[in-house]
Design a protein around this motif. Sequence first.
Motif, mmCIF file in Angstrom:
data_model
loop_
_atom_site.group_PDB
_atom_site.id
_atom_site.type_symbol
_atom_site.label_atom_id
_atom_site.label_comp_id
_atom_site.label_asym_id
_atom_site.label_seq_id
_atom_site.Cartn_x
_atom_site.Cartn_y
_atom_site.Cartn_z
ATOM 1 N N MET A 1 129.869 -94.115 -7.190
ATOM 2 C CA MET A 1 129.288 -94.697 -8.588
ATOM 3 C C MET A 1 129.842 -94.290 -9.775
ATOM 4 S SD MET A 1 125.457 -94.425 -7.469
ATOM 5 C CE MET A 1 124.900 -94.383 -5.812
ATOM 6 N N GLU A 2 130.531 -93.198 -9.656
ATOM 7 C CA GLU A 2 131.471 -92.607 -10.811
ATOM 8 C C GLU A 2 131.871 -93.973 -11.604
ATOM 9 O OE1 GLU A 2 132.102 -88.933 -11.173
ATOM 10 O OE2 GLU A 2 132.201 -89.753 -13.154
ATOM 11 N N ALA A 3 132.356 -94.827 -11.178
ATOM 12 C CA ALA A 3 133.011 -96.003 -11.621
ATOM 13 C C ALA A 3 131.977 -96.859 -12.532
ATOM 14 C CB ALA A 3 133.376 -96.978 -10.531
ATOM 15 N N LEU A 4 130.732 -96.452 -12.402
ATOM 16 C CA LEU A 4 129.752 -97.293 -13.203
ATOM 17 C C LEU A 4 129.330 -96.650 -14.507
ATOM 18 C CD1 LEU A 4 127.321 -97.883 -10.310
ATOM 19 C CD2 LEU A 4 129.142 -99.505 -11.142
ATOM 20 N N ALA A 5 130.080 -95.379 -14.819
ATOM 21 C CA ALA A 5 129.862 -94.411 -16.037
ATOM 22 C C ALA A 5 129.877 -95.420 -17.536
ATOM 23 C CB ALA A 5 131.010 -93.363 -15.990
ATOM 24 N N GLY A 6 130.709 -96.353 -17.436
ATOM 25 C CA GLY A 6 130.594 -97.063 -18.542
ATOM 26 C C GLY A 6 129.950 -98.336 -18.558
ATOM 27 N N CYS A 7 129.123 -98.642 -17.675
ATOM 28 C CA CYS A 7 128.305 -99.902 -17.708
ATOM 29 C C CYS A 7 127.182 -99.827 -18.489
ATOM 30 C CB CYS A 7 127.815 -100.229 -16.134
ATOM 31 S SG CYS A 7 129.351 -100.672 -15.353
ATOM 32 N N ASP A 8 127.032 -100.967 -19.058
ATOM 33 C CA ASP A 8 125.626 -101.158 -20.091
ATOM 34 C C ASP A 8 124.450 -101.400 -19.258
ATOM 35 O OD1 ASP A 8 127.309 -101.050 -22.461
ATOM 36 O OD2 ASP A 8 127.820 -103.051 -22.166
ATOM 37 N N LEU A 9 124.437 -101.953 -18.037
ATOM 38 C CA LEU A 9 123.802 -102.414 -16.874
ATOM 39 C C LEU A 9 124.275 -101.879 -15.682
ATOM 40 C CD1 LEU A 9 120.741 -103.802 -16.385
ATOM 41 C CD2 LEU A 9 122.366 -105.914 -16.153
ATOM 42 N N VAL A 10 123.143 -101.409 -14.969
ATOM 43 C CA VAL A 10 123.267 -101.352 -13.591
ATOM 44 C C VAL A 10 122.442 -101.885 -12.703
ATOM 45 C CG1 VAL A 10 124.063 -99.886 -11.699
ATOM 46 C CG2 VAL A 10 124.888 -99.247 -13.874
ATOM 47 N N VAL A 11 122.739 -102.765 -11.820
ATOM 48 C CA VAL A 11 121.473 -103.024 -10.836
ATOM 49 C C VAL A 11 121.876 -102.771 -9.474
ATOM 50 C CG1 VAL A 11 120.426 -105.153 -9.968
ATOM 51 C CG2 VAL A 11 121.730 -105.379 -12.145
ATOM 52 N N GLU A 12 120.819 -102.027 -9.047
ATOM 53 C CA GLU A 12 121.033 -101.533 -7.503
ATOM 54 C C GLU A 12 120.328 -102.607 -6.637
ATOM 55 O OE1 GLU A 12 118.721 -100.871 -4.616
ATOM 56 O OE2 GLU A 12 117.324 -100.483 -6.325
ATOM 57 N N ALA A 13 121.070 -102.999 -5.606
ATOM 58 C CA ALA A 13 120.661 -103.996 -4.530
ATOM 59 C C ALA A 13 121.264 -103.363 -3.088
ATOM 60 C CB ALA A 13 121.436 -105.218 -4.845
ATOM 61 N N VAL A 14 120.593 -102.059 -2.827
ATOM 62 C CA VAL A 14 120.803 -101.284 -1.485
ATOM 63 C C VAL A 14 119.688 -101.533 -0.795
ATOM 64 C CG1 VAL A 14 122.310 -99.590 -2.792
ATOM 65 C CG2 VAL A 14 120.140 -99.020 -2.132
ATOM 66 N N PHE A 15 119.668 -100.914 0.572
ATOM 67 C CA PHE A 15 118.803 -101.245 1.332
ATOM 68 C C PHE A 15 117.203 -100.926 0.960
ATOM 69 C CE2 PHE A 15 122.132 -99.532 4.544
ATOM 70 C CZ PHE A 15 122.798 -100.903 4.768
ATOM 71 N N GLU A 16 116.491 -101.831 1.526
ATOM 72 C CA GLU A 16 114.996 -101.618 0.807
ATOM 73 C C GLU A 16 114.266 -100.383 1.538
ATOM 74 O OE1 GLU A 16 113.641 -103.083 -1.387
ATOM 75 O OE2 GLU A 16 111.683 -103.618 -1.182
ATOM 76 N N THR A 17 114.858 -99.350 1.349
ATOM 77 C CA THR A 17 114.166 -98.050 1.726
ATOM 78 C C THR A 17 113.984 -96.997 0.446
ATOM 79 O OG1 THR A 17 115.496 -98.483 3.546
ATOM 80 C CG2 THR A 17 114.351 -96.250 3.644
ATOM 81 N N MET A 18 112.947 -96.532 0.476
ATOM 82 C CA MET A 18 112.642 -95.837 -0.926
ATOM 83 C C MET A 18 113.768 -94.615 -1.017
ATOM 84 S SD MET A 18 111.303 -95.451 -3.629
ATOM 85 C CE MET A 18 109.315 -95.716 -4.218
#
Length: 706
Positions: A388-405
């Motif tokens: 996730m380090e690679a997301l450091a510069g993103c203006d928006l991040v959308v998470e779409a991982v497993f549906e588990t809290m």
Amino acid sequence: MLYLCHENRREEPTMDRTDTEVSLDIDGGIAVVTVDSPPVNALSQVVRAGLVNAFEAARRDPAVEAVVLVCAGKTFIAGADITEFGKPPQAPSLAEVQAAIEAMDRPVTAAIHGTALGGGLELALACHFRVAVPSAKLGLPEVKLGLLPGGGGTQRLPRLVGAARALEMILSGTPIGAAAAKAAGLIDAVLPDEDLRAGALAFARSIVAEDAPRNRTRDRTDWTDRDRGDETIFAAAEKAHGRKFRGTSQLGHVVAAVRGSLELPFEEGLALERKLFAELVASPQSAAMRHVFFAERQAGKVPGLKAGTPTLSVETVGVIGAGTMGGGIAMNFLNAGLPVTLVETTQAALDRGMATIRANYEGSVQRGRMSETDAAARLALLSGALDMEALAGCDLVVEAVFETMAVKQAVFSRLDAVAKPGAILATNTSYLDVDAIAALANWPEHVLGLHFFSPANVMKLLEVVRGAKTAPAVIATAMQLAKRIGKTAVVVGVCHGFVGNRMLAQRKLQADALLLEGAMPWDVDRVLTDFGLPMGPFAMSDLAGLDLGWSAETSKGETVREILCERGRRGQKTGAGFYDYDAARKATPSADVEALILEVSARDGYVRRSVSDQEILERCLYPMINEGAKILDEGIAARASDIDIVWIHGYGWPAYTGGPMYYADRLGLGTVLAGLRRYEATHGEAFHPAPLLERLVAEGRGFGDL
Ligand code: 3HC
Ligand code: NAI
């Protein structure tokens, strides 16, 4: 003041032009008729009257050598004024405006920018010449409002571009660009974007100088002579568009009108079109589709969000999870030219996700929907990472991982540590509590749900889930971004399943119960597809996978679904689910499933009975409507029409019934309430009427009155 038209020689301007809708000025012998009626220059009565006056004034002026019709603002005339439909017609009609143009003995040129749609294009078709800037779009989208072109479009367009092309434009409702319009013979020239007025004036002068023939579209016979008697044109159109128009008489009406353009004298063809248009405009289907048009635009207006709320800049996007949803979500942003970083847990999962995206683009190229260059440009914007380090510069991040809290919370904790301050963090969760997820973030104000629908690169709906702390600027940004990626966004509140899935759960409950009581999956599916849905609940389960939320370890093996999963019948992907599937994924009812349903039904003590189609429909739809009422009462949706939009764009609910809440209003809320009470008596709590429904019935009001 709504003064309609004034004459004004450029050389001696005398009148204030700011409050006129149609004006006329003379520029070196060319009369310029300008429509200026924001927001989209629709042909309201005021505009029509202004146009008649302007053309009449130009006709009376012997010094006028030619006329140019042009529009101010962002677009050419975008159609008839939809708010006037269903009200008594007011003179002058569009036909009278066209007659005024066609009566001109000097050439009239329509100069098009933005969109020339519906009545706007039909007006241009009555002009002698049409010119457009490269970015212009020309189309007859009336079918999307449950109509057919009623301003001569079905008669003039085939005379210009041939019946086959005209049918395609009318039945698809999709506008074409200026270059395609030029190639088809719909326009005479493509002019540079800059200063359309000047370009159109020069074009008009060249027409005068050349003394070019002024063919009225209505008099042209080259295409009609060629197409007359060619039945293949109509058969092809019916084959291509039949499915889309199920449940309405539009297809037959369009075909009849276009056939009339080939077989009848022009005036008789027009009369036929007028009659067919009048039938459609009075139909409940068109009223419903007009409701949808305005509902879509209402959905963009978020209660409590002040106009001009500042938005945040989103130029780079991260997507976490490259599964079914993550890949499709990423494609939305790539398609809009935004670079996307896709993060997965393993190289294998990342490779799989990237390969699916690549294959999707290759498929589009193969089907001729996208050029190779475009596909390559989009893929060039995509990069993958395992941290996730690679997301450091993103203006928006959308998470779409497993549906588990637990998984979501772990992702958000880490994300919160790596994301830059001010980044928007979104979850694509279907059911989980967005506020509980936001609670883990340092800036819960920047957390929201962006609930895409599967397939995420295709379905138009985006539920924008507003958490308790989500900042107005974040909601405003999400709405703006949705537009940018071509989605219809609806703001919803936090609850289990939000609007769409929460209502869907009610339908699923009843669909499953109906199997045990006496119906088969194909009975339920048939009733709902006959109603107009693209697929029934069981076909939908097979498509999504019966094992969504199921696992071998926890399976109790009790319900029909669980047993099917245990037997390896997990839906289309395994070649069998509620239905059997052949290699082409064509479904057929399964004898094994039938036997299983009878077995479970007997085991649970049901005495099977014949279930009527009416009962299937009511049992599936009334609890959904009832849930919709609760959703409204709780403020999860701001308006009934927002719920309609969720169902139309997220689940393919037929637009010609207006969406579930509009449908309920038309059916009569009293009927729905009585049905719920009847089923409550026999089937219990699931049918207990929502207090809002009872209130509205008592007050004699509908959802639309709220
Ligand atoms: N009549 C009345 N109002 C209209 C309208 C129309 N034809 N077209 C748009 N509007 C209104 C919208 O309701 C909206 O109002 P709001 O701001 O109060 O919500 C406003 O204009 C701006 O519209 P959009 O938000 O849709 O603006 P966009 O810039 O996103 O899109 C557009 C512009 C592409 C022109 C889009 O509005 C559109 O597709 N309009 C409808 C076009 C259409 O269907 N024309 C055919 C009408 S039927 C007809 O012409 C029958 C004829 O054959 C006799
Ligand atoms: P999926 O199982 O197809 O994909 C999830 C992906 O996330 C997997 O590839 C997995 O490897 C990856 N993943 C898991 N933990 C991760 C982590 N910590 N970091 C990076 N990647 C991780 O699931 P699907 O169907 O795509 O669903 C994803 C989310 O979207 C869920 O919340 C689901 O409820 C929601 N959703 C699903 C819809 C559907 O129809 N499938 C529709 C709308 C929402």
